[in-house]
Write a protein that holds these residues in place. Structure first.
Motif, PDB file in Angstrom:
ATOM      1  N   VAL A  19       0.825  -1.208   0.000  1.00 37.18           N
ATOM      2  CA  VAL A  19       0.000   0.000   0.000  1.00 37.18           C
ATOM      3  C   VAL A  19       0.862   1.262   0.000  1.00 37.18           C
ATOM      4  N   GLY A  20       2.160   1.081  -0.139  1.00 34.88           N
ATOM      5  CA  GLY A  20       3.056   2.234  -0.257  1.00 34.88           C
ATOM      6  C   GLY A  20       3.448   2.894   1.047  1.00 34.88           C
ATOM      7  N   VAL A  21       3.213   2.232   2.158  1.00 37.63           N
ATOM      8  CA  VAL A  21       3.590   2.795   3.461  1.00 37.63           C
ATOM      9  C   VAL A  21       4.921   2.174   3.872  1.00 37.63           C
ATOM     10  N   HIS A  22       5.873   3.027   4.172  1.00 33.23           N
ATOM     11  CA  HIS A  22       7.189   2.535   4.588  1.00 33.23           C
ATOM     12  C   HIS A  22       7.397   2.825   6.063  1.00 33.23           C
ATOM     13  N   ASN A  23       7.809   1.835   6.805  1.00 33.19           N
ATOM     14  CA  ASN A  23       8.073   1.922   8.245  1.00 33.19           C
ATOM     15  C   ASN A  23       6.892   2.469   9.050  1.00 33.19           C
ATOM     16  N   PRO A  24       5.700   1.895   8.911  1.00 31.41           N
ATOM     17  CA  PRO A  24       4.548   2.383   9.675  1.00 31.41           C
ATOM     18  C   PRO A  24       4.607   1.977  11.146  1.00 31.41           C
ATOM     19  N   VAL A  25       5.338   0.916  11.419  1.00 30.10           N
ATOM     20  CA  VAL A  25       5.474   0.406  12.778  1.00 30.10           C
ATOM     21  C   VAL A  25       6.944   0.445  13.139  1.00 30.10           C
ATOM     22  N   ASP A  26       7.234   0.911  14.334  1.00 29.38           N
ATOM     23  CA  ASP A  26       8.615   1.004  14.778  1.00 29.38           C
ATOM     24  C   ASP A  26       9.111  -0.378  15.187  1.00 29.38           C
ATOM     25  N   LEU A  27       9.598  -1.135  14.223  1.00 28.38           N
ATOM     26  CA  LEU A  27      10.095  -2.480  14.481  1.00 28.38           C
ATOM     27  C   LEU A  27      11.599  -2.442  14.725  1.00 28.38           C
ATOM     28  N   PRO A  28      12.099  -3.374  15.518  1.00 34.27           N
ATOM     29  CA  PRO A  28      13.542  -3.396  15.780  1.00 34.27           C
ATOM     30  C   PRO A  28      14.322  -3.701  14.516  1.00 34.27           C
ATOM     31  N   GLN A  29      15.509  -3.153  14.446  1.00 35.21           N
ATOM     32  CA  GLN A  29      16.374  -3.400  13.309  1.00 35.21           C
ATOM     33  C   GLN A  29      17.198  -4.671  13.503  1.00 35.21           C
ATOM     34  N   ILE A  30      17.440  -5.033  14.751  1.00 40.86           N
ATOM     35  CA  ILE A  30      18.196  -6.246  15.063  1.00 40.86           C
ATOM     36  C   ILE A  30      17.392  -7.035  16.080  1.00 40.86           C
ATOM     37  N   VAL A  31      17.210  -8.302  15.810  1.00 46.20           N
ATOM     38  CA  VAL A  31      16.534  -9.191  16.749  1.00 46.20           C
ATOM     39  C   VAL A  31      17.478 -10.351  17.010  1.00 46.20           C
ATOM     40  N   VAL A  32      17.694 -10.668  18.271  1.00 41.14           N
ATOM     41  CA  VAL A  32      18.550 -11.789  18.642  1.00 41.14           C
ATOM     42  C   VAL A  32      17.650 -12.877  19.205  1.00 41.14           C
ATOM     43  N   ILE A  33      17.638 -14.021  18.530  1.00 40.21           N
ATOM     44  CA  ILE A  33      16.767 -15.131  18.910  1.00 40.21           C
ATOM     45  C   ILE A  33      17.629 -16.373  19.086  1.00 40.21           C
ATOM     46  N   GLY A  34      17.342 -17.133  20.117  1.00 43.63           N
ATOM     47  CA  GLY A  34      18.079 -18.379  20.317  1.00 43.63           C
ATOM     48  C   GLY A  34      17.627 -19.088  21.562  1.00 43.63           C
ATOM     49  N   SER A  35      18.089 -20.301  21.720  1.00 45.60           N
ATOM     50  CA  SER A  35      17.719 -21.084  22.894  1.00 45.60           C
ATOM     51  C   SER A  35      18.526 -20.623  24.106  1.00 45.60           C
ATOM     52  N   GLN A  36      18.191 -21.186  25.252  1.00 42.75           N
ATOM     53  CA  GLN A  36      18.858 -20.818  26.496  1.00 42.75           C
ATOM     54  C   GLN A  36      20.361 -21.069  26.394  1.00 42.75           C
ATOM     55  N   SER A  37      21.134 -20.131  26.889  1.00 42.41           N
ATOM     56  CA  SER A  37      22.603 -20.215  26.930  1.00 42.41           C
ATOM     57  C   SER A  37      23.240 -20.299  25.549  1.00 42.41           C
ATOM     58  N   SER A  38      22.586 -19.707  24.554  1.00 38.98           N
ATOM     59  CA  SER A  38      23.157 -19.763  23.206  1.00 38.98           C
ATOM     60  C   SER A  38      24.007 -18.542  22.877  1.00 38.98           C
ATOM     61  N   GLY A  39      24.081 -17.565  23.802  1.00 42.89           N
ATOM     62  CA  GLY A  39      24.944 -16.411  23.594  1.00 42.89           C
ATOM     63  C   GLY A  39      24.233 -15.160  23.127  1.00 42.89           C
ATOM     64  N   LYS A  40      22.919 -15.083  23.285  1.00 39.35           N
ATOM     65  CA  LYS A  40      22.168 -13.902  22.835  1.00 39.35           C
ATOM     66  C   LYS A  40      22.634 -12.631  23.539  1.00 39.35           C
ATOM     67  N   SER A  41      22.798 -12.703  24.849  1.00 32.02           N
ATOM     68  CA  SER A  41      23.244 -11.531  25.608  1.00 32.02           C
ATOM     69  C   SER A  41      24.641 -11.107  25.182  1.00 32.02           C
ATOM     70  N   SER A  42      25.500 -12.056  24.927  1.00 30.15           N
ATOM     71  CA  SER A  42      26.866 -11.743  24.486  1.00 30.15           C
ATOM     72  C   SER A  42      26.861 -11.049  23.132  1.00 30.15           C
ATOM     73  N   VAL A  43      25.954 -11.450  22.249  1.00 32.62           N
ATOM     74  CA  VAL A  43      25.840 -10.790  20.946  1.00 32.62           C
ATOM     75  C   VAL A  43      25.473  -9.322  21.137  1.00 32.62           C
ATOM     76  N   LEU A  44      24.484  -9.056  21.995  1.00 29.17           N
ATOM     77  CA  LEU A  44      24.066  -7.672  22.244  1.00 29.17           C
ATOM     78  C   LEU A  44      25.195  -6.861  22.872  1.00 29.17           C
ATOM     79  N   GLU A  45      25.900  -7.439  23.832  1.00 26.40           N
ATOM     80  CA  GLU A  45      27.007  -6.720  24.461  1.00 26.40           C
ATOM     81  C   GLU A  45      28.125  -6.429  23.464  1.00 26.40           C
ATOM     82  N   ASN A  46      28.374  -7.337  22.544  1.00 25.22           N
ATOM     83  CA  ASN A  46      29.406  -7.093  21.532  1.00 25.22           C
ATOM     84  C   ASN A  46      29.002  -5.997  20.561  1.00 25.22           C
TER      85      ASN A  46
END
Length: 86
Positions: A19-46
């Motif tokens: 419909v020609g609308v760009h960025n109508p919702v403020d979505l995150p540019q980076i999403v870190v997804i993973g199982s427990q103890s997979s290093g998600k927090s370390s990725v964000l800190e880096n």
């Protein structure tokens, strides 16, 4: 769940772009997804370049975490020298 979230975000992008609308919702540019103890927090800190999350035995990050990063350019050599002289 990981694939469902990605599919949902992709559907939102597709629906709004048709419909020609760009960025109508403020979505995150980076999403870190993973199982427990997979290093998600370390990725964000880096990405941030600092250790800011708690560490230790039995400590877990069990809440959604939203980081808003502000890009501040490094001071020029003249600005750096001026601030040290004060």
């Amino acid at each position: 769940m990981d694939a469902t979230l990605i599919r949902t975000i992709n559907k939102l992008h597709d629906a709004f772009s048709t419909v020609g609308v760009h960025n109508p919702v403020d979505l995150p540019q980076i999403v870190v997804i993973g199982s427990q103890s997979s290093g998600k927090s370390s990725v964000l800190e880096n990405i941030v370049g600092r250790d800011f999350l708690p560490r230790g035995t039995g400590i877990v990050t069990r809440r959604p975490l939203v980081l808003q990063l502000v890009n501040r350019p490094a001071p020029t050599a003249a600005e750096d020298a001026d601030s040290k002289g004060k």
